[in-house]
Design an enzyme around this catalytic site. Sequence first.
Site, PDB file in Angstrom:
ATOM      1  N   GLY A 245     -20.229   7.165   3.501  1.00 57.65           N
ATOM      2  CA  GLY A 245     -19.138   7.366   2.544  1.00 57.65           C
ATOM      3  C   GLY A 245     -19.691   7.200   1.143  1.00 57.65           C
TER       4      GLY A 245
ATOM      5  CE  LYS B 249      -4.513   0.873   0.471  1.00 58.71           C
ATOM      6  NZ  LYS B 249      -5.531  -0.127   0.129  1.00 58.71           N
TER       7      LYS B 249
ATOM      8  N   GLY C 219     -17.801   7.786  -1.956  1.00 60.05           N
ATOM      9  CA  GLY C 219     -16.767   7.822  -2.989  1.00 60.05           C
ATOM     10  C   GLY C 219     -17.036   6.690  -3.964  1.00 60.05           C
ATOM     11  CG  ASN C 220     -14.858   3.669  -7.186  1.00 63.39           C
ATOM     12  OD1 ASN C 220     -14.776   2.523  -6.749  1.00 63.39           O
ATOM     13  ND2 ASN C 220     -15.035   3.924  -8.459  1.00 63.39           N
TER      14      ASN C 220
ATOM     15  N   GLY D  91     -18.698   3.481  -2.224  1.00 62.55           N
ATOM     16  CA  GLY D  91     -20.055   3.736  -1.736  1.00 62.55           C
ATOM     17  C   GLY D  91     -21.046   3.910  -2.879  1.00 62.55           C
TER      18      GLY D  91
HETATM   19  N1  GLU Z   1      -7.156   0.159  -3.127  1.00 69.02           N
HETATM   20  C1  GLU Z   1      -7.968  -0.998  -3.346  1.00 69.02           C
HETATM   21  C2  GLU Z   1      -8.039  -1.840  -2.096  1.00 69.02           C
HETATM   22  O1  GLU Z   1      -7.877  -1.364  -0.996  1.00 69.02           O
HETATM   23  C3  GLU Z   1      -7.575  -1.770  -4.599  1.00 69.02           C
HETATM   24  C4  GLU Z   1      -6.192  -2.316  -4.638  1.00 69.02           C
HETATM   25  C5  GLU Z   1      -5.779  -2.850  -6.008  1.00 69.02           C
HETATM   26  O2  GLU Z   1      -6.596  -2.923  -6.900  1.00 69.02           O
HETATM   27  O3  GLU Z   1      -4.614  -3.195  -6.129  1.00 69.02           O
HETATM   28  O4  GLU Z   1      -8.340  -3.011  -2.147  1.00 69.02           O
END
Ligand code: GLU
Length: 421
Positions: free
Chosen positions: A219, A107, A221-222, A224
Site C-alpha cells: 500500500g 467513522k 497511499g499517504n 505507506g
Molecule cells: N482516518 C485516520 C484513522 O483511521 C485518522 C482519523 C482522524 O484523524 O480523526 O486513524
Amino acid sequence: MSHTTRDPYEEAKKELKQAVEILGLSDEVYEILSVPERITRVSIPVKMDDGSIKVFTGWRSQHNSALGPYKGGVRYHPDVHEHEVIALSMWMTWKNSLAQLPYGGGKGGIKVDPHKLSPGELERLSRKYFEMISKVVGIDEDIPAPDVYTNPQTMAWYMDEFSRLKGFHAFGVVTGKPLILGGLQTRVISTGHGTAVVAAEAAKKVLGGIEGKTVAIQGFGNAGQFAAKSLSEMGAIIVAVSDSKGGIFNSKGLNVDKLIDVKLKTGSVVNYSDVEKKIGTKDPLYLDVDVLIPAALENQITVENADQVKAKVIAEAANGPTTPDGEEILTKKGIVVVPDILANAGGVIVSHIEWVNNRMGGWLKEEEVKARLEEKMTNSFNAVWDFWQNKLDTSKYNMRTAAYALAVKRVYDAMKLRGRI
Ligand code: GLU
C-alpha cells in the site's frame, strides 16, 4: 485488492469479546460496546457534469462517546459498506482511548470510486454528504478527518459547508485541513511517521535496532509513503512496495523520494524504473524481510495466507489488515504484530493537536507538534509492550490483546464514572 469477502465488523467484535473476557467484564458491557451508539445513513443526490443526477450512499457511524466527542475519518471507496464503517468506528474508539485522547470513536464512508468523478462532481458530493450529516457532527460532537481517498481538499469543502450552514467559521469541525485553513504540516506525515516510530521501537526490542533492517510495504497511499520515508531516514532499507496496480522489488533498497515522485506523477509505483523485479500487489506480505508494513485495507493477512508471512515484525499502518484467525498463526510463528490501534494512531494524535490549535486560534510551532507525536507514539508503544510482557501470558496472548485490554478498560472506566453503566 478485494477486502470485502470477510465482514470486518464480525472480526472487530471477536477482538472486543476477547478483551472483555480478559478484563473480566460482564456480557452487558460487551453488548453495549459491540454496537455503535448511532449510525446515520444518507442517500446523497449529486448533479453530474452531464446534467444527470446520481444517488450515492454514505454513512457516519458513532461508536462510543464515553471519552469525548466522536473522532475519525471518512473514506471514499467503491467497496465501502455499513459493517465496514461500523468496524472502523469501533477501532477508532480503541485507538483514541489507547492514545489517551479526549475522544470517542467515529467513522464515515461514501460508496464511490472518487477517481471516476470530476473535481466538480467530487466537490458537490462532499458538500452534500456533509450537509446531510451536519446535524450529528460538530466541533464538540463529532470531528471527521481524512481516510482512504479523502484529503485536505475534502476537509476544506466539509469545513466550508458546515460554516456556511451554521453561520460561523467552524475550523475545528474537521481535522487534516489544508495549512492555510488551520491544518498542520505534520498532519500530512503523521500516520506514516507514527507507524515508523513504533516499528523502530519494536525493531529495537526484537531485532536489536532498525538500522540496516529490510522493510516491505503493502500500500503506497499517504500512510505507506510516509512510513517508507521515515523508516529510510532512520536507516532501514525499503526493499519492496506495492499499490493496487502492482509492486516493485530491489534488494539494495528503493529511493523513497523518487518513488513518491513517481507515484504522484504516474499514479502507481509500478512505473519506478530502478527495480530488480516487478511483484504483485500482495507480494510484499510474503517476502523474507525484517519488517512488514501493511498500509492498504482490511483483511489482507488471514487464515488462508498467514503461514506465508516471513517478516519478524509487522506494524499495521492500515486499519484491520490482519484478521483474528490470521493473527493466531502469526502469534504461533512468534511474529510480533504492532496492532493498528497503536501503530496508526499518529494521524489522530496530530488531528487532536490541530483541533486544540484551532480552538486556541493558532499557536503551536510545527517542531512542537512533531515532538509530541513522537513522544506519544513511543509512550503508547512502551505502555502496551510492558503490559503485554509483565501482565499477560505472552505464549497465549499477543500485543493486540494487550492494546485492547488497555483501551477497553479506559472506555469502561469512563462509562462507569459518567454513570452510563
Ligand atoms: N482516518 C485516520 C484513522 O483511521 C485518522 C482519523 C482522524 O484523524 O480523526 O486513524
